[in-house]
Scaffold this motif. Structure first.
Motif, PDB file in Angstrom:
ATOM      1  N   UNK A   9       0.639  -1.594  -0.291  1.00 26.80           N
ATOM      2  CA  UNK A   9       0.234  -0.003   0.280  1.00 26.80           C
ATOM      3  C   UNK A   9       0.998   1.020   0.454  1.00 26.80           C
ATOM      4  N   UNK A  10       2.093   1.647   0.331  1.00 27.64           N
ATOM      5  CA  UNK A  10       2.365   2.884   0.747  1.00 27.64           C
ATOM      6  C   UNK A  10       3.269   2.984  -0.866  1.00 27.64           C
ATOM      7  N   UNK A  11       3.858   2.019  -1.464  1.00 26.99           N
ATOM      8  CA  UNK A  11       4.278   2.610  -2.689  1.00 26.99           C
ATOM      9  C   UNK A  11       3.250   3.192  -3.776  1.00 26.99           C
ATOM     10  N   UNK A  12       2.429   2.390  -3.259  1.00 26.20           N
ATOM     11  CA  UNK A  12       1.413   2.963  -4.287  1.00 26.20           C
ATOM     12  C   UNK A  12       0.719   4.025  -3.621  1.00 26.20           C
ATOM     13  N   UNK A  13       0.345   4.000  -2.897  1.00 25.63           N
ATOM     14  CA  UNK A  13       0.123   5.506  -2.333  1.00 25.63           C
ATOM     15  C   UNK A  13       0.462   6.655  -2.509  1.00 25.63           C
ATOM     16  N   UNK A  14       2.278   6.042  -2.734  1.00 22.94           N
ATOM     17  CA  UNK A  14       3.327   7.479  -2.659  1.00 22.94           C
ATOM     18  C   UNK A  14       3.002   7.966  -4.374  1.00 22.94           C
ATOM     19  N   UNK A  15       3.303   7.024  -5.088  1.00 23.33           N
ATOM     20  CA  UNK A  15       2.722   6.703  -6.365  1.00 23.33           C
ATOM     21  C   UNK A  15       1.698   7.906  -6.845  1.00 23.33           C
ATOM     22  N   UNK A  16       0.433   7.283  -6.135  1.00 21.69           N
ATOM     23  CA  UNK A  16      -0.312   7.634  -6.871  1.00 21.69           C
ATOM     24  C   UNK A  16      -0.519   9.633  -6.132  1.00 21.69           C
ATOM     25  N   UNK A  17       0.094   9.277  -4.993  1.00 21.79           N
ATOM     26  CA  UNK A  17       0.310  11.277  -4.357  1.00 21.79           C
ATOM     27  C   UNK A  17       1.459  11.929  -5.951  1.00 21.79           C
TER      28      UNK A  17
END
Length: 81
Positions: A9-17
């Motif tokens: 979740x954390x890398x996916x969230x960082x990419x979306x952000x």
């Protein structure tokens, strides 16, 4: 279980952000003042885009009146591309 979830979740969230913030910036045009000579009211001032001060092809006009950089017909006539 919790560790696997965070690793996903954390890398996916960082990419979306990052993608979202890349589109959040907005380049605002610089507005400058130009002048035109009205036959009855004399010199009038209007706001124009920055392109009128850097172009060379098409005359910048307000209605039918040529725009100038200063309140003088001998000053620079404004053109845009």
């Amino acid at each position: 279980m919790k560790s696997k979830f965070l690793k996903l979740v954390l890398p996916a969230f960082a990419i979306l952000l990052a993608v979202g913030l890349a589109f959040a910036t907005d380049e605002k045009p610089v507005v400058q003042q130009a002048h035109y000579l009205h036959p009855i009211n004399g010199w009038q001032t209007v706001n124009v885009e920055d392109a009128c001060f850097t172009g060379s092809n098409m005359a910048c006009k307000y209605d039918i009146y040529q725009l100038y950089a200063e309140e003088s017909e001998s000053s620079q006539a404004l053109y845009k591309n």
